[in-house]
Design a protein around this motif. Structure first.
Motif, short mmCIF file in Angstrom:
data_model
loop_
_atom_site.label_atom_id
_atom_site.label_comp_id
_atom_site.label_asym_id
_atom_site.label_seq_id
_atom_site.Cartn_x
_atom_site.Cartn_y
_atom_site.Cartn_z
N UNK A 161 0.94 -1.35 -0.12
CA UNK A 161 0.03 0.04 0.03
C UNK A 161 0.97 1.20 0.02
N UNK A 162 2.14 1.14 0.40
CA UNK A 162 2.95 2.23 0.51
C UNK A 162 3.63 2.72 -0.76
N UNK A 163 3.64 1.70 -2.01
CA UNK A 163 3.91 2.21 -3.15
C UNK A 163 2.78 2.03 -4.44
N UNK A 164 1.74 1.68 -3.78
CA UNK A 164 0.44 1.40 -4.93
C UNK A 164 0.49 2.73 -6.02
N UNK A 165 0.67 3.97 -5.41
CA UNK A 165 0.60 4.84 -6.32
C UNK A 165 1.65 5.09 -7.15
N UNK A 166 2.72 4.40 -7.52
CA UNK A 166 3.80 4.38 -8.10
C UNK A 166 3.93 3.47 -9.20
N UNK A 188 6.23 -7.65 -7.49
CA UNK A 188 5.79 -6.59 -8.18
C UNK A 188 5.04 -6.57 -9.40
N UNK A 189 5.68 -7.35 -10.29
CA UNK A 189 4.84 -7.75 -11.53
C UNK A 189 3.83 -8.18 -11.42
N UNK A 190 3.72 -9.15 -10.65
CA UNK A 190 2.37 -9.84 -10.01
C UNK A 190 1.30 -8.95 -9.41
N UNK A 191 1.90 -7.84 -8.70
CA UNK A 191 1.02 -6.94 -8.26
C UNK A 191 0.65 -5.92 -9.10
N UNK A 192 0.82 -5.80 -10.40
CA UNK A 192 0.60 -4.88 -11.56
C UNK A 192 1.34 -3.79 -11.72
N UNK A 193 2.77 -3.72 -11.41
CA UNK A 193 3.54 -2.89 -11.60
C UNK A 193 4.23 -3.54 -13.08
N UNK A 194 4.32 -2.46 -13.94
CA UNK A 194 4.64 -3.05 -15.17
C UNK A 194 6.22 -2.81 -15.72
N UNK A 195 6.88 -1.75 -15.40
CA UNK A 195 8.32 -1.25 -15.49
C UNK A 195 9.12 -1.81 -14.53
#
Length: 323
Positions: A161-166, A188-195
């Motif tokens: 939740x601390x980096x969700x906005x990134x 992080x990739x599994x959580x929807x971060x792309x790059x």
């Protein structure tokens, strides 16, 4: 040139019959007079060992001659003596404790070599994220990096939740030698971060190959050195003495065996408070003798690496007979 070497390495690679290989690897280390900590698991190999330069080179050559381990990236540092007192070769389920539902062999963050990381880290949309424990990044971290108040990688999901906005940013993860980032970046990739990228070889390789620019403080390591210098370009002390608050990157373990707090402690406070982090620890009945280093080796009880090997074998036989 110093006579000893310290090797830091890992590799994710399937190991069939890891029990047998654990024993084989233990015997290899005994033959080469190496000391350190090695984890063998079905998913790969992870270790930090020390030994004479020639013995360490033989170890590197032997592992790289095995097709399973040919791609190992060894981080090699010079040292005056052994960086360990004992040899531990352990069989575990993971080569780094995480419990994260990911497989780095299938998907992980893009590797950045030190020079690539150096060029990318200061770009506007780039965010650096430290994947180490709180006591590690307290004494040293990259300038501007996000850190988490966590004891180990298993707690990473609690901090999402601390980096969700990134999620629209370019993320670069880093850790000591790179191993935590293999699973952390995959998560992080599994959580929807792309790059998502990761510093290949971690802080140690960045210091060895790229000068360590913008790594502030020292890097915590898991041997009797406790911390090592990384930045040869623009070093800076960021930690303060746990007792008096003056700038200090001198890392120790609290002399109270029941506490063992990892903390920066200046030399003056170290001697004044005998290596303890609080007045309660100063008067604790099991306080260890402070020798100025803040590193406490468990009693050896006539330990030798070969006796350690025999002890491991006896434990395995006892477990096997009880099943």
């Amino acid at each position: 040139m110093k006579p000893y070497r310290v090797l830091l390495y890992y590799i994710y690679t399937p190991i069939e019959n890891p029990e047998h290989y654990c024993d084989e690897h233990h015997q290899l280390c005994l033959r080469l007079n190496l000391l350190g900590r090695i984890i063998v698991a079905p998913e790969g190999l992870n270790g930090t060992v020390s030994g004479l330069a020639t013995d360490c080179q033989t170890y590197i050559d032997t592992l790289k001659a095995d097709p399973r381990f040919a791609a190992i990236d060894f981080k090699v540092e010079e040292h005056d003596t052994h960086a360990f007192k004992k040899l531990h070769v352990r069989l575990k389920e993971e080569i780094v404790n995480s419990d994260l539902p990911v497989d780095p062999l299938k998907r992980t963050g893009t590797h950045l070599e030190p020079d690539e990381f150096k060029k990318l880290k200061d770009q506007e949309d780039v965010v650096l994220i430290d994947m180490r424990s709180n006591y590690e990044h307290t004494v040293g971290k990259f300038k501007g990096a996000i850190t988490f108040d966590m004891e180990n990688l298993r707690e990473l999901p609690e901090h999402m939740h601390e980096i969700e906005h990134l999620k629209d940013k370019t993320i670069i993860t880093y850790c000591t030698g790179g191993i935590k980032c293999e699973k952390a970046s995959a998560f992080l990739l599994e959580q929807g971060f792309e790059n998502v990228y990761q510093l290949h070889g971690g802080i140690i390789k960045y210091g060895l190959e790229a000068g360590g620019e913008d790594f502030e403080g020292k890097c915590y390591v898991f041997d009797n050195r406790l911390t090592v210098d990384v930045n040869k370009v623009n070093p800076k002390v960021i930690s303060t003495c746990y007792r008096c608050g003056t700038p200090s990157d001198r890392m120790v373990n609290c002399a109270n065996a029941g506490c063992n707090n990892h903390m920066p402690l200046c030399e003056a406070c170290g001697w004044q408070y005998e290596g303890t982090c609080s007045d309660a620890c100063f008067t604790a009945p099991d306080k260890r003798l402070y020798d100025g280093t803040g590193y406490y080796q468990k009693p050896t009880h006539h330990y030798t690496p070969f006796l350690g090997y025999l002890s491991r074998k006896r434990s395995e036989l006892a477990v096997g007979s009880s099943q």
